[in-house]
Design a protein around this motif. Sequence first.
Motif, PDB file in Angstrom:
ATOM      1  N   LEU A   1       0.964  -1.247   0.126  1.00 42.12           N
ATOM      2  CA  LEU A   1       0.128  -0.048  -0.069  1.00 42.12           C
ATOM      3  C   LEU A   1       0.968   1.190   0.086  1.00 42.12           C
ATOM      4  CD1 LEU A   1      -2.740   1.485   0.195  1.00 42.12           C
ATOM      5  CD2 LEU A   1      -2.680   1.091   2.694  1.00 42.12           C
ATOM      6  N   ASN A   2       0.636   1.890  -1.028  1.00 44.19           N
ATOM      7  CA  ASN A   2       1.685   3.283  -1.130  1.00 44.19           C
ATOM      8  C   ASN A   2       2.928   2.979  -0.840  1.00 44.19           C
ATOM      9  OD1 ASN A   2      -0.606   4.517  -2.031  1.00 44.19           O
ATOM     10  ND2 ASN A   2      -1.250   5.584   0.022  1.00 44.19           N
ATOM     11  N   GLY A   3       3.510   1.774  -1.403  1.00 39.46           N
ATOM     12  CA  GLY A   3       4.904   1.646  -1.358  1.00 39.46           C
ATOM     13  C   GLY A   3       5.388   1.083  -0.085  1.00 39.46           C
ATOM     14  N   THR A   4       4.493   0.691   0.652  1.00 39.44           N
ATOM     15  CA  THR A   4       4.877   0.066   2.014  1.00 39.44           C
ATOM     16  C   THR A   4       4.108  -1.484   2.190  1.00 39.44           C
ATOM     17  OG1 THR A   4       5.026   2.139   3.114  1.00 39.44           O
ATOM     18  CG2 THR A   4       4.847   0.039   4.518  1.00 39.44           C
ATOM     19  N   HIS A   5       4.760  -2.422   2.560  1.00 41.60           N
ATOM     20  CA  HIS A   5       4.118  -3.646   2.671  1.00 41.60           C
ATOM     21  C   HIS A   5       3.250  -3.689   4.119  1.00 41.60           C
ATOM     22  CE1 HIS A   5       6.034  -6.168  -0.249  1.00 41.60           C
ATOM     23  NE2 HIS A   5       7.104  -5.548  -0.110  1.00 41.60           N
ATOM     24  N   ARG A   6       2.157  -4.011   3.718  1.00 43.00           N
ATOM     25  CA  ARG A   6       1.180  -3.996   4.813  1.00 43.00           C
ATOM     26  C   ARG A   6       0.417  -5.427   5.009  1.00 43.00           C
ATOM     27  NH1 ARG A   6       1.672   0.597   7.923  1.00 43.00           N
ATOM     28  NH2 ARG A   6       1.661   2.413   6.462  1.00 43.00           N
ATOM     29  N   PHE A   7      -0.152  -5.627   6.159  1.00 39.24           N
ATOM     30  CA  PHE A   7      -0.893  -6.720   6.193  1.00 39.24           C
ATOM     31  C   PHE A   7      -2.116  -6.435   6.884  1.00 39.24           C
ATOM     32  CE2 PHE A   7       1.423  -7.099  10.100  1.00 39.24           C
ATOM     33  CZ  PHE A   7       0.207  -7.797  11.078  1.00 39.24           C
TER      34      PHE A   7
ATOM     35  N   LEU B   1     -12.074  -0.450  -0.077  1.00 39.90           N
ATOM     36  CA  LEU B   1     -12.541   1.076   0.388  1.00 39.90           C
ATOM     37  C   LEU B   1     -12.590   0.929   1.947  1.00 39.90           C
ATOM     38  CD1 LEU B   1     -13.787   3.723   0.113  1.00 39.90           C
ATOM     39  CD2 LEU B   1     -16.117   2.617  -0.426  1.00 39.90           C
ATOM     40  N   ASP B   2     -13.093   0.128   2.523  1.00 41.19           N
ATOM     41  CA  ASP B   2     -13.386   0.371   4.061  1.00 41.19           C
ATOM     42  C   ASP B   2     -12.007  -0.038   4.722  1.00 41.19           C
ATOM     43  OD1 ASP B   2     -15.969   1.121   3.937  1.00 41.19           O
ATOM     44  OD2 ASP B   2     -16.738  -0.905   3.920  1.00 41.19           O
ATOM     45  N   LEU B   3     -11.320  -0.671   4.167  1.00 40.09           N
ATOM     46  CA  LEU B   3      -9.881  -1.288   4.597  1.00 40.09           C
ATOM     47  C   LEU B   3      -9.136   0.166   4.845  1.00 40.09           C
ATOM     48  CD1 LEU B   3      -8.029  -3.529   5.691  1.00 40.09           C
ATOM     49  CD2 LEU B   3      -7.186  -3.386   3.349  1.00 40.09           C
ATOM     50  N   ILE B   4      -9.015   0.901   3.494  1.00 35.37           N
ATOM     51  CA  ILE B   4      -7.782   1.831   3.411  1.00 35.37           C
ATOM     52  C   ILE B   4      -8.362   3.088   4.159  1.00 35.37           C
ATOM     53  CG2 ILE B   4      -6.635   0.839   1.419  1.00 35.37           C
ATOM     54  CD1 ILE B   4      -8.229   2.784  -0.450  1.00 35.37           C
ATOM     55  N   ARG B   5      -9.571   3.175   4.303  1.00 36.45           N
ATOM     56  CA  ARG B   5     -10.235   4.330   4.935  1.00 36.45           C
ATOM     57  C   ARG B   5      -9.964   4.093   6.434  1.00 36.45           C
ATOM     58  NH1 ARG B   5     -13.012   8.737   3.333  1.00 36.45           N
ATOM     59  NH2 ARG B   5     -14.454   8.864   4.929  1.00 36.45           N
TER      60      ARG B   5
END
Length: 161
Positions: A7-13, A23-27
């Motif tokens: 996400l936006n250049g960074t590994h996320r979990f 949509l709901d996750l990133i907000r």
Amino acid sequence: MKTDFLLNGTHRFTDKHPSTTLLDLIREEFNLHSVHPGCRKGHCGTCTVLLDDHLVASCLVPIFHLKGRKVETVEYLMESAEFRDIELGFLKAGFHPCKFCAGIKVLTAETILREWEHPKEADMALFVTKNWCACTSPGSFFSAVIASSEFRERRAHAHRR
Ligand code: FES
Ligand code: FES
């Protein structure tokens, strides 16, 4: 179940339920509020993000589809020189989207400029349906993208010198 993605250049979990929408996750989990909920049916485009470099309605993407994929929002683009090209291009063309849709219009412009150095109206028309609003015209958007392409070209020349 854990879902890993970029996400936006960074590994996320996340361990949110797999049917949660992107949509709901990133907000809610990542506080990226350039992505707006609207119709939640894939029609209005206000929730658009880049998924593996393609414009998608994040309200239609359940997070079990995300594993190993790349998501970008306008917050990420804003850190780049490419964003400045678009900002200047929009200003020069007198194109001023509202806060609600500025993110999608910038992401759409960036997608077009990644595809074509000198975009033509016919190329850009393919993208307008994802980006339509009643308060701006497709023609004004095309002019803004063409102006942005000129700033990008100028920057590339200056860089080569
Ligand atoms: S909220 Fe309208 S397309 Fe996603
Ligand atoms: S909805 Fe933002 S300018 Fe039309």
